[in-house]
Design a protein around this motif. Sequence first.
Motif, PDB file in Angstrom:
ATOM      1  N   ILE A 101       0.836  -1.207   0.000  1.00 31.58           N
ATOM      2  CA  ILE A 101       0.000   0.000   0.000  1.00 31.58           C
ATOM      3  C   ILE A 101       0.864   1.247   0.000  1.00 31.58           C
ATOM      4  CG2 ILE A 101      -1.657   1.348   1.347  1.00 31.58           C
ATOM      5  CD1 ILE A 101      -2.894  -1.271   2.249  1.00 31.58           C
ATOM      6  N   VAL A 102       1.764   1.351   0.972  1.00 32.34           N
ATOM      7  CA  VAL A 102       2.607   2.545   1.104  1.00 32.34           C
ATOM      8  C   VAL A 102       3.528   2.685  -0.102  1.00 32.34           C
ATOM      9  CG1 VAL A 102       4.390   3.662   2.501  1.00 32.34           C
ATOM     10  CG2 VAL A 102       2.483   2.486   3.615  1.00 32.34           C
ATOM     11  N   GLY A 103       4.131   1.572  -0.513  1.00 34.77           N
ATOM     12  CA  GLY A 103       5.099   1.626  -1.607  1.00 34.77           C
ATOM     13  C   GLY A 103       4.481   1.945  -2.947  1.00 34.77           C
ATOM     14  N   THR A 104       3.216   1.533  -3.153  1.00 33.30           N
ATOM     15  CA  THR A 104       2.559   1.832  -4.424  1.00 33.30           C
ATOM     16  C   THR A 104       2.027   3.252  -4.450  1.00 33.30           C
ATOM     17  OG1 THR A 104       1.910  -0.506  -4.563  1.00 33.30           O
ATOM     18  CG2 THR A 104       0.832   1.015  -6.063  1.00 33.30           C
ATOM     19  N   ILE A 105       1.530   3.743  -3.309  1.00 37.25           N
ATOM     20  CA  ILE A 105       0.998   5.113  -3.263  1.00 37.25           C
ATOM     21  C   ILE A 105       2.123   6.125  -3.423  1.00 37.25           C
ATOM     22  CG2 ILE A 105      -0.132   6.838  -1.821  1.00 37.25           C
ATOM     23  CD1 ILE A 105      -1.768   4.639  -0.565  1.00 37.25           C
ATOM     24  N   ILE A 106       3.160   5.988  -2.606  1.00 40.15           N
ATOM     25  CA  ILE A 106       4.260   6.958  -2.648  1.00 40.15           C
ATOM     26  C   ILE A 106       5.155   6.619  -3.832  1.00 40.15           C
ATOM     27  CG2 ILE A 106       6.202   7.982  -1.403  1.00 40.15           C
ATOM     28  CD1 ILE A 106       4.876   7.222   1.192  1.00 40.15           C
ATOM     29  N   GLY A 107       4.963   7.331  -4.928  1.00 43.88           N
ATOM     30  CA  GLY A 107       5.785   7.137  -6.107  1.00 43.88           C
ATOM     31  C   GLY A 107       6.617   8.375  -6.377  1.00 43.88           C
ATOM     32  N   SER A 108       6.352   9.011  -7.496  1.00 45.33           N
ATOM     33  CA  SER A 108       7.110  10.219  -7.847  1.00 45.33           C
ATOM     34  C   SER A 108       6.298  11.492  -7.631  1.00 45.33           C
ATOM     35  CB  SER A 108       7.548  10.157  -9.313  1.00 45.33           C
ATOM     36  OG  SER A 108       6.412  10.042 -10.164  1.00 45.33           O
ATOM     37  N   GLY A 109       4.961  11.364  -7.522  1.00 39.34           N
ATOM     38  CA  GLY A 109       4.097  12.543  -7.493  1.00 39.34           C
ATOM     39  C   GLY A 109       4.403  13.511  -6.373  1.00 39.34           C
ATOM     40  N   ILE A 110       4.550  13.014  -5.145  1.00 41.45           N
ATOM     41  CA  ILE A 110       4.763  13.900  -4.004  1.00 41.45           C
ATOM     42  C   ILE A 110       6.135  14.549  -4.050  1.00 41.45           C
ATOM     43  CG2 ILE A 110       5.688  12.094  -2.501  1.00 41.45           C
ATOM     44  CD1 ILE A 110       3.383  15.042  -1.505  1.00 41.45           C
ATOM     45  N   PHE A 111       7.079  13.968  -4.802  1.00 46.20           N
ATOM     46  CA  PHE A 111       8.417  14.536  -4.903  1.00 46.20           C
ATOM     47  C   PHE A 111       8.537  15.532  -6.063  1.00 46.20           C
ATOM     48  CE2 PHE A 111       9.039  10.206  -3.179  1.00 46.20           C
ATOM     49  CZ  PHE A 111       9.569  10.537  -1.951  1.00 46.20           C
ATOM     50  N   ALA A 145      13.351   2.123   1.588  1.00 43.68           N
ATOM     51  CA  ALA A 145      14.238   3.149   1.028  1.00 43.68           C
ATOM     52  C   ALA A 145      13.508   4.471   0.851  1.00 43.68           C
ATOM     53  CB  ALA A 145      14.807   2.666  -0.316  1.00 43.68           C
ATOM     54  N   LYS A 146      12.272   4.421   0.343  1.00 41.55           N
ATOM     55  CA  LYS A 146      11.560   5.677   0.116  1.00 41.55           C
ATOM     56  C   LYS A 146      11.151   6.329   1.432  1.00 41.55           C
ATOM     57  CE  LYS A 146       8.450   3.827  -2.430  1.00 41.55           C
ATOM     58  NZ  LYS A 146       7.393   3.734  -3.447  1.00 41.55           N
ATOM     59  N   MET A 147      10.918   5.535   2.476  1.00 43.66           N
ATOM     60  CA  MET A 147      10.582   6.123   3.764  1.00 43.66           C
ATOM     61  C   MET A 147      11.774   6.854   4.359  1.00 43.66           C
ATOM     62  SD  MET A 147       7.433   5.653   4.004  1.00 43.66           S
ATOM     63  CE  MET A 147       7.209   6.356   5.637  1.00 43.66           C
ATOM     64  N   VAL A 148      12.991   6.483   3.949  1.00 45.53           N
ATOM     65  CA  VAL A 148      14.189   7.188   4.418  1.00 45.53           C
ATOM     66  C   VAL A 148      14.177   8.621   3.904  1.00 45.53           C
ATOM     67  CG1 VAL A 148      16.701   7.310   4.230  1.00 45.53           C
ATOM     68  CG2 VAL A 148      15.590   5.117   4.673  1.00 45.53           C
ATOM     69  N   ILE A 149      13.945   8.811   2.597  1.00 42.54           N
ATOM     70  CA  ILE A 149      13.954  10.174   2.057  1.00 42.54           C
ATOM     71  C   ILE A 149      12.751  10.963   2.544  1.00 42.54           C
ATOM     72  CG2 ILE A 149      12.751   9.542  -0.073  1.00 42.54           C
ATOM     73  CD1 ILE A 149      15.542  12.171   0.396  1.00 42.54           C
ATOM     74  N   VAL A 150      11.619  10.291   2.746  1.00 44.23           N
ATOM     75  CA  VAL A 150      10.451  10.970   3.322  1.00 44.23           C
ATOM     76  C   VAL A 150      10.790  11.500   4.706  1.00 44.23           C
ATOM     77  CG1 VAL A 150       8.128  10.603   4.241  1.00 44.23           C
ATOM     78  CG2 VAL A 150       8.712   9.744   1.968  1.00 44.23           C
ATOM     79  N   ALA A 151      11.441  10.672   5.519  1.00 48.20           N
ATOM     80  CA  ALA A 151      11.816  11.086   6.872  1.00 48.20           C
ATOM     81  C   ALA A 151      12.826  12.236   6.834  1.00 48.20           C
ATOM     82  CB  ALA A 151      12.396   9.898   7.639  1.00 48.20           C
ATOM     83  N   ILE A 152      13.773  12.184   5.891  1.00 53.07           N
ATOM     84  CA  ILE A 152      14.775  13.252   5.783  1.00 53.07           C
ATOM     85  C   ILE A 152      14.111  14.583   5.460  1.00 53.07           C
ATOM     86  CG2 ILE A 152      16.695  14.101   4.375  1.00 53.07           C
ATOM     87  CD1 ILE A 152      17.667  11.207   4.162  1.00 53.07           C
ATOM     88  N   ILE A 153      13.189  14.579   4.487  1.00 48.89           N
ATOM     89  CA  ILE A 153      12.502  15.818   4.103  1.00 48.89           C
ATOM     90  C   ILE A 153      11.664  16.356   5.259  1.00 48.89           C
ATOM     91  CG2 ILE A 153      10.714  16.771   2.590  1.00 48.89           C
ATOM     92  CD1 ILE A 153      11.771  14.923   0.388  1.00 48.89           C
ATOM     93  N   ILE A 154      10.921  15.472   5.927  1.00 44.23           N
ATOM     94  CA  ILE A 154      10.038  15.907   7.009  1.00 44.23           C
ATOM     95  C   ILE A 154      10.839  16.462   8.178  1.00 44.23           C
ATOM     96  CG2 ILE A 154       8.436  15.075   8.773  1.00 44.23           C
ATOM     97  CD1 ILE A 154       7.291  13.170   6.691  1.00 44.23           C
ATOM     98  N   ILE A 155      11.858  15.728   8.599  1.00 39.04           N
ATOM     99  CA  ILE A 155      12.646  16.166   9.759  1.00 39.04           C
ATOM    100  C   ILE A 155      13.371  17.476   9.454  1.00 39.04           C
ATOM    101  CG2 ILE A 155      14.622  15.579  11.225  1.00 39.04           C
ATOM    102  CD1 ILE A 155      13.760  12.635  10.961  1.00 39.04           C
ATOM    103  N   SER A 156      13.950  17.580   8.260  1.00 38.11           N
ATOM    104  CA  SER A 156      14.641  18.822   7.889  1.00 38.11           C
ATOM    105  C   SER A 156      13.689  20.006   7.896  1.00 38.11           C
ATOM    106  CB  SER A 156      15.270  18.672   6.497  1.00 38.11           C
ATOM    107  OG  SER A 156      16.178  17.604   6.451  1.00 38.11           O
ATOM    108  N   GLY A 157      12.508  19.822   7.344  1.00 41.98           N
ATOM    109  CA  GLY A 157      11.531  20.910   7.306  1.00 41.98           C
ATOM    110  C   GLY A 157      11.044  21.301   8.688  1.00 41.98           C
ATOM    111  N   LEU A 158      10.792  20.311   9.542  1.00 38.24           N
ATOM    112  CA  LEU A 158      10.297  20.613  10.886  1.00 38.24           C
ATOM    113  C   LEU A 158      11.358  21.322  11.722  1.00 38.24           C
ATOM    114  CD1 LEU A 158       8.248  17.396  11.768  1.00 38.24           C
ATOM    115  CD2 LEU A 158       7.408  19.618  10.974  1.00 38.24           C
ATOM    116  N   VAL A 159      12.629  20.954  11.511  1.00 38.83           N
ATOM    117  CA  VAL A 159      13.713  21.646  12.228  1.00 38.83           C
ATOM    118  C   VAL A 159      13.761  23.114  11.819  1.00 38.83           C
ATOM    119  CG1 VAL A 159      16.221  21.818  12.457  1.00 38.83           C
ATOM    120  CG2 VAL A 159      15.092  19.589  12.631  1.00 38.83           C
TER     121      VAL A 159
END
Length: 485
Positions: free
Chosen positions: A40-50, A184-198
């Motif tokens: 579910i997560v891997g199919t939804i999160i593709g290229s669109g949100i990036f 792997a994609k959750m890693v970059i999602v976490a990087i973007i979210i944490i960087s933005g929240l900081v």
Amino acid sequence: MGEETSPRKLKEDEHSIQSMEPKATDLQKEVGLFSGICIIVGTIIGSGIFISPKSVLSNTGTVGPCLIIWAACGILATLGALCFAELGTMITKSGGEYPYLMEAFGPIPAYLFSWVSMMVTKPSSFAIICLSFSEYVCAAFYSGCEPPEVVIKCLAAAAILLITTVNALSVRLGSYVQNFFTAAKMVIVAIIIISGLVLLAQGNTKNFENSFAGTPASVGGISLAFYNGLWAYDGWNQLNYITEELRNPYRNLPLAIIIGIPLVTVCYILMNVSYFTVMTPTELLQSQAVAVTFGDRVLYPASWIVPLFVAFSTIGAANGSCFTAGRLIYVAGREGHMLKVLSYISVRRLTPAPAIIFYIFPPGLRENIYRSQSHIQPQLQWESGEVSCMLIGLSIGKPASSDFYEVPIFIPILVTLVSVFLVLAPIISNPAWEYLYCVLFILSGLIFYFLFVYYKFGWAQKISKPVTMYLQMLMEVVPPEKHLE
């Protein structure tokens, strides 16, 4: 005296004997709860949100309504998926909407759904995802200039062949690949979210001031914003395509949905917050790839990790799409709506190899058709409303003491009403010939239905039988044992 055999030893011997027995030639239950969530997560999160969250912003105009649309799309996807969870536990067949439409409305609506899905929406979406993967990979080798189109398409074709091979070889291997790329994609999602929240915590809140100031969006603009947001959530119903391969679907199907889609919704909202923390709305609209612009400003000199992980994300979404959509063709073939050979199982691999191969041949020819999201999305949204309406009818006739997973009746009613609005709003506000073309294409499937399915002309049978025989020998496939007549 001989050694006494313990009960534990007997159980181990029994298990080893069972493991040596040949498996039935049918799809195996290889997908557990964790793999289901990853699909579910891997199919939804593709290229669109990036790449293109700017499409939602361009139709809403300001930051506040943009974030609300992303949240509303996540809620709508969750409610729709809950309806699908009930259907999946009520009708435990693979193929997504196809068996549900067959059960409620009969063969013609089910056939038309499979016709549009197999000929346009799913293979073309698969092609676009692979092209996005290729563009990101090629960009690393053509710094400062546009990569040649032939290189992009050749790499995309190689990705399509690789993904098809993996999924045709083994269900378990395809599941492992999906789990890896989802992580792997959750890693970059976490990087973007944490960087933005900081950065947000450090006081970078300027872009959120007067978030609702500006020209109010029109009804047509809101519906188009919903379409673009729902495009990024596309894939929320993918687990229903492999229900027959899901371990304990009565538990794992609704649980994977309840965990997976809200997780994606939270990630999408927080990622958009991070984007707006770094970029103004104008800068975001001018960016060709929002995540790359974010990485250049925040992660430099490690900004190279963004396109790398976006490539991982897109290839993971493509793998999930291939893994699930091939089952729709398999079930349609099993029901006699496609060539029978498409419902056959590989003797050695126990995978629906013919269906998977047919799914990707040739997606490139249909890629341009699917580029016009504004004209194909009403048809996609209509499918959700149709299935939700069907759930209402099936729920009324269902025994009160049933053991199925159930949702409150107001949820399918709400999803149906919203779907009808999203179908009609853009057509009324901005009528175009393309909508008529979409309807005509859908109805054109009736020609093939009556020629090859309903009447079953003798000349068609004479052609299909030798084709089926030769393909069966070439691919070493047989009919599934559970469905042998």
